[in-house]
Design a protein around this motif. Structure first.
Motif, mmCIF file in Angstrom:
data_model
loop_
_atom_site.group_PDB
_atom_site.id
_atom_site.type_symbol
_atom_site.label_atom_id
_atom_site.label_comp_id
_atom_site.label_asym_id
_atom_site.label_seq_id
_atom_site.Cartn_x
_atom_site.Cartn_y
_atom_site.Cartn_z
ATOM 1 N N GLY A 1 -98.508 -79.398 29.681
ATOM 2 C CA GLY A 1 -98.260 -81.606 30.032
ATOM 3 C C GLY A 1 -99.315 -82.065 28.523
ATOM 4 O O GLY A 1 -99.411 -81.416 27.694
ATOM 5 N N PRO A 2 -98.221 -83.448 28.108
ATOM 6 C CA PRO A 2 -98.256 -84.184 27.177
ATOM 7 C C PRO A 2 -99.964 -83.848 26.911
ATOM 8 O O PRO A 2 -100.685 -83.953 25.702
ATOM 9 C CB PRO A 2 -98.225 -85.538 27.707
ATOM 10 C CG PRO A 2 -98.616 -84.875 28.497
ATOM 11 C CD PRO A 2 -98.053 -84.407 29.331
ATOM 12 N N ASP A 3 -101.420 -83.916 27.421
ATOM 13 C CA ASP A 3 -103.019 -83.879 27.221
ATOM 14 C C ASP A 3 -103.621 -82.795 26.820
ATOM 15 O O ASP A 3 -104.834 -82.569 28.108
ATOM 16 C CB ASP A 3 -103.485 -84.983 28.332
ATOM 17 C CG ASP A 3 -103.398 -85.883 28.352
ATOM 18 O OD1 ASP A 3 -102.606 -86.186 27.040
ATOM 19 O OD2 ASP A 3 -102.522 -87.085 28.939
ATOM 20 N N GLU A 4 -102.864 -81.838 28.038
ATOM 21 C CA GLU A 4 -102.918 -80.105 27.933
ATOM 22 C C GLU A 4 -103.610 -80.061 26.658
ATOM 23 O O GLU A 4 -102.769 -79.654 25.262
ATOM 24 C CB GLU A 4 -102.220 -79.412 28.287
ATOM 25 C CG GLU A 4 -102.384 -78.203 29.099
ATOM 26 C CD GLU A 4 -101.411 -77.295 30.073
ATOM 27 O OE1 GLU A 4 -101.267 -75.892 30.122
ATOM 28 O OE2 GLU A 4 -100.313 -77.584 29.793
ATOM 29 N N TRP B 1 -104.382 -77.459 23.473
ATOM 30 C CA TRP B 1 -103.361 -75.584 23.032
ATOM 31 C C TRP B 1 -104.553 -74.586 24.023
ATOM 32 O O TRP B 1 -103.868 -73.869 23.443
ATOM 33 C CB TRP B 1 -103.924 -76.697 21.814
ATOM 34 C CG TRP B 1 -105.199 -76.315 20.972
ATOM 35 C CD1 TRP B 1 -106.530 -77.155 20.168
ATOM 36 C CD2 TRP B 1 -105.647 -74.378 19.878
ATOM 37 N NE1 TRP B 1 -106.717 -76.054 19.604
ATOM 38 C CE2 TRP B 1 -106.873 -74.601 19.593
ATOM 39 C CE3 TRP B 1 -105.116 -73.391 21.103
ATOM 40 C CZ2 TRP B 1 -107.403 -73.569 19.000
ATOM 41 C CZ3 TRP B 1 -105.794 -72.367 20.492
ATOM 42 C CH2 TRP B 1 -106.751 -72.412 19.161
ATOM 43 N N ARG C 1 -102.691 -73.406 26.822
ATOM 44 C CA ARG C 1 -101.450 -73.888 26.481
ATOM 45 C C ARG C 1 -101.120 -72.943 25.405
ATOM 46 O O ARG C 1 -100.588 -71.679 26.553
ATOM 47 C CB ARG C 1 -101.209 -74.592 25.344
ATOM 48 C CG ARG C 1 -100.829 -76.504 26.265
ATOM 49 C CD ARG C 1 -99.796 -76.945 25.359
ATOM 50 N NE ARG C 1 -99.770 -77.087 23.605
ATOM 51 C CZ ARG C 1 -100.937 -78.147 22.798
ATOM 52 N NH1 ARG C 1 -101.504 -79.148 24.028
ATOM 53 N NH2 ARG C 1 -100.524 -77.886 21.129
ATOM 54 N N GLU D 1 -98.146 -76.579 19.485
ATOM 55 C CA GLU D 1 -98.353 -78.118 18.980
ATOM 56 C C GLU D 1 -99.707 -78.711 18.947
ATOM 57 O O GLU D 1 -100.117 -78.672 19.366
ATOM 58 C CB GLU D 1 -96.884 -78.695 20.350
ATOM 59 C CG GLU D 1 -96.728 -79.673 19.701
ATOM 60 C CD GLU D 1 -95.786 -79.895 18.257
ATOM 61 O OE1 GLU D 1 -95.526 -80.644 17.224
ATOM 62 O OE2 GLU D 1 -94.761 -78.811 18.489
#
Length: 258
Positions: free
Chosen positions: A103-106, A108, A111, A155
């Motif tokens: 997800g874009p707001d997950e 790091w 992740r 990322e």
């Protein structure tokens, strides 16, 4: 030195097999010998099932042929040998992984933890992977797709590309080592449980291990007890995450992290 490693076969032939296109003629087409209605994919799938059930040591071209109901020479018309077969198997199971997008707001950490957990689950399903050396991984679609996905977990941390690769390698090295230890522990417990083993050797150890001579070994050993795979996993993963965060923070501050 391990006897099971990736990248040990003919590199060109292996890449041709790894990147065979759906709907294209099988790489064995045109060779002599009966095709028996098999495909490279069917051969690889049967090899994965055999290794899952019995280990890599049990995986021979003869045993695989028996599982498929063909002669060993027929198997060789699809896969040149066990070295190439191992690469195809590894790429196959990597390609089966469900790699849910991040997800874009997950965060790091979430992740990276997901990458670690997904790989731990994979190794639990296919313990033979931990037996393999993958210093030179097979560069097939399964491996490349997995690599692309897992790099994205880092990322936004601020690591240069080369260090992003190193961070992933470090993470997966931790996963593989703990997975191998867990598999080994489970195999030992299948012969004799830890409780039974300690009950048998404990009285003798209590007599021979001198607490004054080995104070730390005695105290810490008693506190730790039997090997606890979940505790080792949780502690080790936190160490990996803390180390990556510290390294990235030093990068962000303009300091040489070394």
């Amino acid at each position: 030195m391990t006897k099971n490693r990736s990248g040990g076969g003919d590199p060109v032939r292996t890449l041709e097999l790894l990147w065979r296109e759906v709907g294209a003629p099988e790489p064995s087409a045109g060779r002599r010998g009966p095709r028996q209605g098999l495909t490279v994919g069917a051969v690889v799938g049967a090899a994965v099932e055999l290794a899952d059930a019995e280990s890599l040591d049990a995986l021979t071209m003869r045993a695989l042929a028996q599982r498929l109901g063909v002669t060993p020479m027929t198997v060789y018309t699809y896969v040149p040998g066990k070295d190439e077969l191992l690469d195809l198997m590894l790429d196959e199971v990597y390609g089966r992984m469900e790699l849910a997008p991040f997800g874009p707001d997950e965060p790091w950490r979430d992740r990276v933890t997901r990458v670690a957990t997904d790989n731990r689950d994979l190794l639990a399903r296919h313990p033979w992977i931990a037996e393999m050396s993958v210093t030179r991984p097979p560069l097939g679609p399964g491996v490349i797709g997995k690599y692309e996905h897992e790099l994205a977990a880092f990322e936004g941390i601020g690591l240069p590309d080369a260090e992003r690769d190193a961070a992933l390698t470090h993470l997966l090295g931790f996963v593989h080592s703990t997975a191998w230890a867990a598999t080994d522990s489970a195999e030992l417990n299948s012969r004799q449980s830890d409780d039974d083993w300690w009950a048998e050797v404990g009285p003798l150890l209590a007599r021979v291990i001198d607490g004054e001579r080995y104070p730390l070994a005695k105290r810490v050993g008693e506190a730790a007890g039997a090997y606890n795979t979940d505790m080792v996993w949780a502690f080790g993963l936190q160490c990996v995450l803390e180390g990556l965060e510290r390294w990235a923070d030093r990068h962000a501050g303009g300091a040489d992290p070394r």
